[in-house]
Design an enzyme around this catalytic site. Sequence first.
Site, short mmCIF file in Angstrom:
data_model
loop_
_atom_site.label_atom_id
_atom_site.label_comp_id
_atom_site.label_asym_id
_atom_site.label_seq_id
_atom_site.Cartn_x
_atom_site.Cartn_y
_atom_site.Cartn_z
N GLU A 230 43.75 122.92 33.18
CA GLU A 230 43.59 123.99 32.20
C GLU A 230 44.16 125.30 32.77
OE1 GLU A 230 39.42 123.81 31.33
OE2 GLU A 230 39.70 122.16 29.92
N THR A 231 45.44 125.44 32.66
CA THR A 231 46.14 126.60 33.22
C THR A 231 47.61 126.53 32.82
OG1 THR A 231 46.52 127.80 35.29
CG2 THR A 231 46.80 125.44 35.37
N THR A 232 48.40 127.49 33.27
CA THR A 232 49.85 127.44 33.14
C THR A 232 50.46 127.84 34.47
OG1 THR A 232 49.77 128.06 30.79
CG2 THR A 232 51.88 128.31 31.92
N LYS B 167 46.25 131.64 41.44
CA LYS B 167 46.56 130.21 41.50
C LYS B 167 47.82 129.92 42.32
CE LYS B 167 44.44 129.74 36.96
NZ LYS B 167 44.63 129.39 35.53
#
Length: 208
Positions: free
Chosen positions: A8-10, A41
């Site tokens: 759940e991220t980009t 991140k």
Amino acid sequence: MSALKPGETTIMAVKFDNGVVVGADSRTTTGSYIANRVTDKITQIHDRIFCCRSGSAADTQAIADIVQLHTQMFAVQSEELPPVKAVASIFQGLCYQNKNQLSAGIIVAGVDNVNGPSVYNIPLGGSIHEEDFAIGGSGSSYIYGYCDKVFKAGMSKDDCVEFVKNAVSLAMTRDGSSGGVIRMAVITKDNVERIFVPGNKMPEQYLG
């Protein structure tokens, strides 16, 4: 085991002639709850090698710590910069060998004295792919078309910075699990430049 789902991220990385640009959003979620809106991140593995992490924060942080240790030992013993490919291979081995226990998608990017700039994508499941640009996480589903249309081989550093900034911003507008700010790093043989894009400085998006 349940079906693999993108983290759940980009996250994103792109290569240019003299280096690489990496970028990520900063939202960390626990279910539908936003646990941290300014997570970093992007993790530095060695002087000129970084990774972008998607999936479980605990899993990816643990893997990055292990790879950092291996990379530092290699650098001390060999007295030279580790190849990006070797670092990516360590990530890939850990992710593949533990694929049933981990939720981890990794992009490894950097510059070395052997191959110059390079980008490696290690999606969930532990395969490895060398690419000119790589995208990952849940937000990547929304930007494949944009990236395929906009990316051109031989783009300049500034073009790559704008490419990453625009792509991650687009993903954040569509993906509920991506958000916060954009963190980026421009890595060349001689320097690492960190870039921070706050929410009120996001690119204006033209949709339609």
